[in-house]
Design a protein around this motif. Structure first.
Motif, PDB file in Angstrom:
ATOM      1  N   ALA A  77       0.827  -1.211   0.000  1.00  0.00           N
ATOM      2  CA  ALA A  77       0.000   0.000   0.000  1.00  0.00           C
ATOM      3  C   ALA A  77       0.859   1.259   0.000  1.00  0.00           C
ATOM      4  N   ALA A  78       2.031   1.186   0.615  1.00  0.00           N
ATOM      5  CA  ALA A  78       2.910   2.357   0.672  1.00  0.00           C
ATOM      6  C   ALA A  78       3.380   2.792  -0.704  1.00  0.00           C
ATOM      7  N   ALA A  79       3.376   1.881  -1.690  1.00  0.00           N
ATOM      8  CA  ALA A  79       3.813   2.220  -3.046  1.00  0.00           C
ATOM      9  C   ALA A  79       2.651   2.602  -3.955  1.00  0.00           C
ATOM     10  N   LEU A  80       1.435   2.526  -3.442  1.00  0.00           N
ATOM     11  CA  LEU A  80       0.268   2.926  -4.233  1.00  0.00           C
ATOM     12  C   LEU A  80       0.080   4.434  -4.200  1.00  0.00           C
ATOM     13  N   PRO A  81      -0.475   5.018  -5.269  1.00  0.00           N
ATOM     14  CA  PRO A  81      -0.841   6.432  -5.191  1.00  0.00           C
ATOM     15  C   PRO A  81      -1.953   6.621  -4.165  1.00  0.00           C
ATOM     16  N   ASP A  82      -2.211   7.861  -3.807  1.00  0.00           N
ATOM     17  CA  ASP A  82      -3.176   8.123  -2.737  1.00  0.00           C
ATOM     18  C   ASP A  82      -4.576   7.638  -3.087  1.00  0.00           C
ATOM     19  N   ASP A  83      -4.888   7.560  -4.381  1.00  0.00           N
ATOM     20  CA  ASP A  83      -6.209   7.064  -4.785  1.00  0.00           C
ATOM     21  C   ASP A  83      -6.175   5.581  -5.161  1.00  0.00           C
ATOM     22  N   GLY A  84      -5.068   4.902  -4.862  1.00  0.00           N
ATOM     23  CA  GLY A  84      -4.976   3.473  -5.131  1.00  0.00           C
ATOM     24  C   GLY A  84      -5.712   2.668  -4.075  1.00  0.00           C
ATOM     25  N   ILE A  85      -5.916   1.397  -4.368  1.00  0.00           N
ATOM     26  CA  ILE A  85      -6.611   0.521  -3.415  1.00  0.00           C
ATOM     27  C   ILE A  85      -6.003  -0.860  -3.423  1.00  0.00           C
ATOM     28  N   LEU A  86      -5.883  -1.425  -2.234  1.00  0.00           N
ATOM     29  CA  LEU A  86      -5.425  -2.800  -2.060  1.00  0.00           C
ATOM     30  C   LEU A  86      -6.534  -3.576  -1.361  1.00  0.00           C
ATOM     31  N   VAL A  87      -7.048  -4.591  -2.033  1.00  0.00           N
ATOM     32  CA  VAL A  87      -8.051  -5.471  -1.445  1.00  0.00           C
ATOM     33  C   VAL A  87      -7.330  -6.698  -0.911  1.00  0.00           C
ATOM     34  N   THR A  88      -7.513  -6.995   0.370  1.00  0.00           N
ATOM     35  CA  THR A  88      -6.847  -8.145   0.978  1.00  0.00           C
ATOM     36  C   THR A  88      -7.878  -9.051   1.640  1.00  0.00           C
TER      37      THR A  88
END
Length: 212
Positions: A77-88
């Motif tokens: 998540a730290a490498a995602l842009p601010d509008d990125g999303i990680l579904v876990t």
């Protein structure tokens, strides 16, 4: 877990990998002090590899199958842009509670959507999604099914990373259902004309897979 390098080399590698933020060191300590199988935590070397994959692909959507206490999801998540999303996805409410507690301490926690329940059920709700990076690190007998769904959901230039593909060396002489599942998964990928792949002898083995 299979040890591929000496403790001194492992320590040297960690010392020459980007330092973790304090809240992830705290999460690591908490996991080793309170969880029954703390070695499930991916650690700084593999975690930074995953983070680098997210950065290198320019990912905006990441799928993780197997959360545990949330270390790897935080790294990615730290490498995602601010509008990125990680579904876990995970099924362990105790581990999920720890993960959520530490997401709240992270400046990137708002990018993470933790979904509790059987992963295949969760994946069926994501049929309209496309993911740039997929990380599979869950129950080993489910790897084949998770892989097929991951290929279906993968972006054209996306990458799938799969953990534990050396399975402490037991892939060389499988004895249990889990051993056989990992060995069969590796053969499935090896013979899959849809993809290119590389098996990296990092920690317990990491397979990186992309479309052919």
């Amino acid at each position: 877990m299979l040890t591929l390098v000496s403790e001194d080399i492992e320590r040297y590698a960690v010392e020459h990998t980007t330092v973790l933020p304090d809240y992830l060191n705290e999460l690591t300590d908490y996991t080793y002090e309170n969880m029954s199988i703390p070695q499930m935590l991916s650690g700084p070397i593999e975690g930074t590899l995953l983070q680098t994959l997210v950065w290198a692909t320019g990912a905006k959507r990441v799928l993780e199958i197997g959360t545990f206490t949330g270390f790897s999801s935080q790294m990615m998540a730290a490498a995602l842009p601010d509008d990125g999303i990680l579904v876990t996805c995970d099924i362990d409410p105790k581990a999920a509670e720890v993960a959520r507690e530490f997401y709240a301490k992270s400046p990137h926690g708002h990018k993470i959507d933790l979904r509790l329940g059987p992963a295949l059920d969760t994946l069926e709700t994501l049929n309209d999604w496309v993911f740039d990076v997929v990380f599979i690190d869950a129950d080993k007998t489910g790897y084949a099914a998770y892989y097929e769904k991951a290929v279906e959901l993968l972006a054209p230039r996306g990458v799938i990373a799969v953990d534990n593909v050396l399975w402490s060396g037991r892939v060389l002489d499988p004895q249990t259902d889990e051993d056989r599942s990992i060995a069969a998964f590796n053969e499935r990928v090896k013979n899959d004309s849809r993809v290119h792949h590389v098996l990296l002898p990092i920690r317990d083995g990491v397979m990186l897979i992309r479309r052919a």
